[in-house]
Design a protein around this motif. Sequence first.
Motif: not given
Length: 376
Positions: A245-249, A262-266
């Motif tokens: 979530a921190a990466v997405v932010f 970020a979405g691809g990593l998650a």
Amino acid sequence: MPEHTGRRVPPALRYSAAIAGCLLLVAGGLYVLGVVAAYLAPVLVPVAIALLLAALLAPAVQVLLRRRVPRLAAVALVLLGGLAVLGGLLTFVITALVQGLPALREELVRGVDAVVRWLSTGPLHLDEARVRGSFDRLLSTVTGTGGDMTTGALNTAMTAGEVLGQAVLVLFVLVFLLTGGPGIWAFLLRPVPSSLRDHVDVAGRRALSALVSYTRATIAVAAVDAVAIGIGIAVLGVPLAVPLAAVVFLCAFIPVFGAFMAGGLAVLVAFVANGPVTGLVLLGIVIAVEQVEGHVLQPLFLGRAVRLHPLAVVLSIAVGWVVAGIAGALLAVPLLAVLNAGVRSLLSTASRPAGFTGGTCAPPPPRSPAPSSSVG
């Protein structure tokens, strides 16, 4: 003497040469500006960050001024409170990211191994050595040549002295923007010819209003993306929910590319840790959040004044990345939004009929008094 028509340059060739010359001049000017901007990046980037923070904090200063709080006291209160909130938020995000970085890297390596095995043994039957070499180069680019993400980040980061100096410069510029913004803007308007000063004044205020809207919207969209995707990750039982979530932010501050990465990593972590079903469900959540962001949140927060074409956004991010790396990618879109609002304002005032008697220029659209009196 008879005219030698065969020696005359065709009009089409003359026009093409003129256009090509103008394009070369423009390209040369842009290249010089890019070189100068890259050379002065240690100064320009802190000033740009100070402008973004000033656009974010100026409305709070105006609220206190309307309550008859002295300007210096209002600026001090807003700086202390705003920087405390922003500092606490960034500290939480960065701490969560740093603590989960080793495990996140392990999951990333496992995901890459799974993808390589599928590409080599699956229906595509690609050469495993070549595929693995491509992914290894990608991982070395992301994590650093030493193989450790933390070490690679430290090797490419600036020294502590440079970071401290730029932070002091950001704070210094921010204080002066909040305390003496009108005077700074009036000083910048002095060289402008009097016949154009009102037009430039309105264009500058509209550009600043666009910057305020963009800053607020970006923070709101990044928070919504991080919370929504983070809740989806936690509900699905995917590990490293808080670091992801921190990466997405953090990545949401770079439009288009940031959300995609970020979405691809998650999704990759979900595929490896919980299986393909969970990965597909999380992929659906990420796509749904991105659709809500693009069709609801951004039009709601940004409005028409800051609406930019997706192609312009992608190209500006690419140019910013080439010129100044991550900082350039972060600042490219707000700069484009400011230029777009200012140019649109100048074109709208320039297209007024000659008999217009309502003043030298139209009043700016309704806006909060904060940006016009605190920053510009």
